[in-house]
Design a protein around this motif. Sequence first.
Motif, PDB file in Angstrom:
ATOM      1  N   UNK A 189       7.467   3.200   6.167  1.00  0.00           N
ATOM      2  CA  UNK A 189       7.335   4.341   5.266  1.00  0.00           C
ATOM      3  C   UNK A 189       7.322   3.948   3.796  1.00  0.00           C
ATOM      4  N   UNK A 190       7.437   2.658   3.457  1.00  0.00           N
ATOM      5  CA  UNK A 190       7.449   2.259   2.050  1.00  0.00           C
ATOM      6  C   UNK A 190       7.067   0.790   1.937  1.00  0.00           C
ATOM      7  N   UNK A 191       6.489   0.450   0.777  1.00  0.00           N
ATOM      8  CA  UNK A 191       6.145  -0.940   0.456  1.00  0.00           C
ATOM      9  C   UNK A 191       6.742  -1.279  -0.905  1.00  0.00           C
ATOM     10  N   UNK A 192       7.299  -2.481  -0.997  1.00  0.00           N
ATOM     11  CA  UNK A 192       7.812  -3.005  -2.259  1.00  0.00           C
ATOM     12  C   UNK A 192       7.003  -4.258  -2.581  1.00  0.00           C
ATOM     13  N   UNK A 193       6.211  -4.189  -3.647  1.00  0.00           N
ATOM     14  CA  UNK A 193       5.339  -5.301  -4.038  1.00  0.00           C
ATOM     15  C   UNK A 193       5.907  -5.897  -5.319  1.00  0.00           C
ATOM     16  N   UNK A 194       6.293  -7.171  -5.256  1.00  0.00           N
ATOM     17  CA  UNK A 194       6.977  -7.828  -6.354  1.00  0.00           C
ATOM     18  C   UNK A 194       6.172  -9.053  -6.794  1.00  0.00           C
ATOM     19  N   UNK A 195       5.859  -9.134  -8.071  1.00  0.00           N
ATOM     20  CA  UNK A 195       5.147 -10.277  -8.627  1.00  0.00           C
ATOM     21  C   UNK A 195       6.151 -11.299  -9.147  1.00  0.00           C
ATOM     22  N   UNK A 196       5.951 -12.542  -8.781  1.00  0.00           N
ATOM     23  CA  UNK A 196       6.853 -13.623  -9.192  1.00  0.00           C
ATOM     24  C   UNK A 196       6.203 -14.455 -10.283  1.00  0.00           C
ATOM     25  N   UNK A 197       6.997 -15.052 -11.173  1.00  0.00           N
ATOM     26  CA  UNK A 197       8.472 -15.016 -11.200  1.00  0.00           C
ATOM     27  C   UNK A 197       9.056 -13.912 -12.080  1.00  0.00           C
ATOM     28  N   UNK A 198       8.222 -13.219 -12.881  1.00  0.00           N
ATOM     29  CA  UNK A 198       8.745 -12.308 -13.907  1.00  0.00           C
ATOM     30  C   UNK A 198       8.403 -10.852 -13.667  1.00  0.00           C
ATOM     31  N   UNK A 199       7.998 -10.507 -12.458  1.00  0.00           N
ATOM     32  CA  UNK A 199       7.671  -9.110 -12.188  1.00  0.00           C
ATOM     33  C   UNK A 199       6.239  -8.788 -12.584  1.00  0.00           C
ATOM     34  N   UNK A 200       5.868  -7.514 -12.570  1.00  0.00           N
ATOM     35  CA  UNK A 200       6.672  -6.315 -12.282  1.00  0.00           C
ATOM     36  C   UNK A 200       6.849  -6.060 -10.791  1.00  0.00           C
ATOM     37  N   UNK A 201       7.643  -5.026 -10.480  1.00  0.00           N
ATOM     38  CA  UNK A 201       7.913  -4.628  -9.102  1.00  0.00           C
ATOM     39  C   UNK A 201       7.467  -3.186  -8.913  1.00  0.00           C
ATOM     40  N   UNK A 202       6.606  -2.955  -7.949  1.00  0.00           N
ATOM     41  CA  UNK A 202       6.076  -1.621  -7.668  1.00  0.00           C
ATOM     42  C   UNK A 202       6.622  -1.124  -6.337  1.00  0.00           C
ATOM     43  N   UNK A 203       7.069   0.105  -6.332  1.00  0.00           N
ATOM     44  CA  UNK A 203       7.592   0.741  -5.127  1.00  0.00           C
ATOM     45  C   UNK A 203       6.628   1.848  -4.723  1.00  0.00           C
ATOM     46  N   UNK A 204       6.079   1.754  -3.510  1.00  0.00           N
ATOM     47  CA  UNK A 204       5.098   2.707  -3.013  1.00  0.00           C
ATOM     48  C   UNK A 204       5.641   3.426  -1.783  1.00  0.00           C
ATOM     49  N   UNK A 205       5.314   4.698  -1.691  1.00  0.00           N
ATOM     50  CA  UNK A 205       5.539   5.435  -0.449  1.00  0.00           C
ATOM     51  C   UNK A 205       4.337   5.230   0.452  1.00  0.00           C
ATOM     52  N   UNK A 206       4.573   4.897   1.719  1.00  0.00           N
ATOM     53  CA  UNK A 206       3.504   4.599   2.679  1.00  0.00           C
ATOM     54  C   UNK A 206       3.421   5.727   3.698  1.00  0.00           C
ATOM     55  N   UNK A 207       2.202   6.201   3.952  1.00  0.00           N
ATOM     56  CA  UNK A 207       2.003   7.288   4.909  1.00  0.00           C
ATOM     57  C   UNK A 207       0.647   7.120   5.588  1.00  0.00           C
ATOM     58  N   UNK A 208       0.439   7.917   6.638  1.00  0.00           N
ATOM     59  CA  UNK A 208      -0.837   7.957   7.381  1.00  0.00           C
ATOM     60  C   UNK A 208      -1.262   6.570   7.859  1.00  0.00           C
ATOM     61  N   UNK A 209      -0.328   5.822   8.392  1.00  0.00           N
ATOM     62  CA  UNK A 209      -0.635   4.477   8.877  1.00  0.00           C
ATOM     63  C   UNK A 209      -1.333   4.551  10.230  1.00  0.00           C
ATOM     64  N   UNK A 210      -2.491   3.880  10.304  1.00  0.00           N
ATOM     65  CA  UNK A 210      -3.243   3.760  11.554  1.00  0.00           C
ATOM     66  C   UNK A 210      -3.512   2.285  11.783  1.00  0.00           C
ATOM     67  N   UNK A 211      -2.994   1.745  12.885  1.00  0.00           N
ATOM     68  CA  UNK A 211      -3.170   0.328  13.187  1.00  0.00           C
ATOM     69  C   UNK A 211      -4.553   0.075  13.773  1.00  0.00           C
ATOM     70  N   UNK A 212      -4.899  -1.195  13.853  1.00  0.00           N
ATOM     71  CA  UNK A 212      -6.250  -1.569  14.284  1.00  0.00           C
ATOM     72  C   UNK A 212      -6.547  -1.109  15.701  1.00  0.00           C
TER      73      UNK A 212
END
Length: 352
Positions: free
Chosen positions: A188-211
């Motif tokens: 239900x959520x993704x946390x995408x973090x760029x290294x080493x100094x950020x930024x960090x994005x927090x996303x709400x995940x919905x409507x997931x359909x697998x392959x």
Amino acid sequence: MAGKRKKSDGEEGGGGEDEPVIKKEKTKKEILPSMIKNKDKRSEIHAKLQHQKKLDKRKRAKARDAAIKRALELGEEPPAPKIPRTIENTREFDETVCMPDDEELFAGNDADEFSSIMNRERTPKILITTCRFNSTRGPAFISELLSVIPNAHYYKRGTYDLKKIVEYANNKEFTSIIVVHTNRREPDALLVMTLPNGPTAHFKLSNLVLRKDIKNHGNPTSHEPELILHGFTTRLGHRVGRLFQSLFPQDPDFHGRRVVTFHNQRDFIFFRHHRYVFETKETKQTDSKGTKTKDAKDKVSQEKIKARLQECGPKFTLKLISLQNGTFDTKGGEYEWVHKPEMDTSRRRFFL
């Protein structure tokens, strides 16, 4: 009779022959379907109004097509096509919308946290992990992310704190961390973090359909995909778009015909993964009358190449919750942008 009033000169029959006779007609009040109490009669009137609207719309379309055809025959410029009124093209004015001649924006791109990857000084290397309490669909979703993002590696979370994982990833020269959060057995959520100094994005995940749940899906190859970013128009959207761009190598292999798309619409980011498929179809040659030729010598088949898209999956929708400076820090972190409920004052106000 004495009680009768004499007609004046301006009234009918009184000598005002040059003046027209004005009669006041009572205007009938329009009856709307919502004003009818009887349900059957209300439905009948509503159906008639909808049918009349369709007829009027078809009549206007025919008149427009006739005007375009007449203008082309006369060598004149056809009338301009009508642009439908949508929420996107009537959005509220935003002063942070990026302009093509914004020199400050392009100058800042050379000094931001993603410039080393965009300039091909570093190769993207992604670490994918989960929250501490994983679900059944979490590993399936991560395995498909590994097939989408090149040079991505999965590490089991275990009981490690996220700060320890960030420290380990920096030592191993990872460029980004993706944390898949699950709730009630569903990502239900993704946390995408760029290294080493950020930024960090927090996303709400919905409507997931697998392959496996996509009909007639394709299987992706190992070629590096082409990346398409669309609809990221503001300063915030530009920054989020570069965050996604830093997850993929900047030299796609077009022979693989793989395409990864991040499409922003009304602040919802739609993720899609496709492959180009080229099909060759044979069509028999016909004469000028449109009939197939009977002579064997004239039976020459023409090959036409048609292109179509085959979805590889997965597909899901993201919505930005927050964008934080630096790496993930819940206590002392500074936020560039945080979505709050009081910000949703209008349906035509967008931030990306």
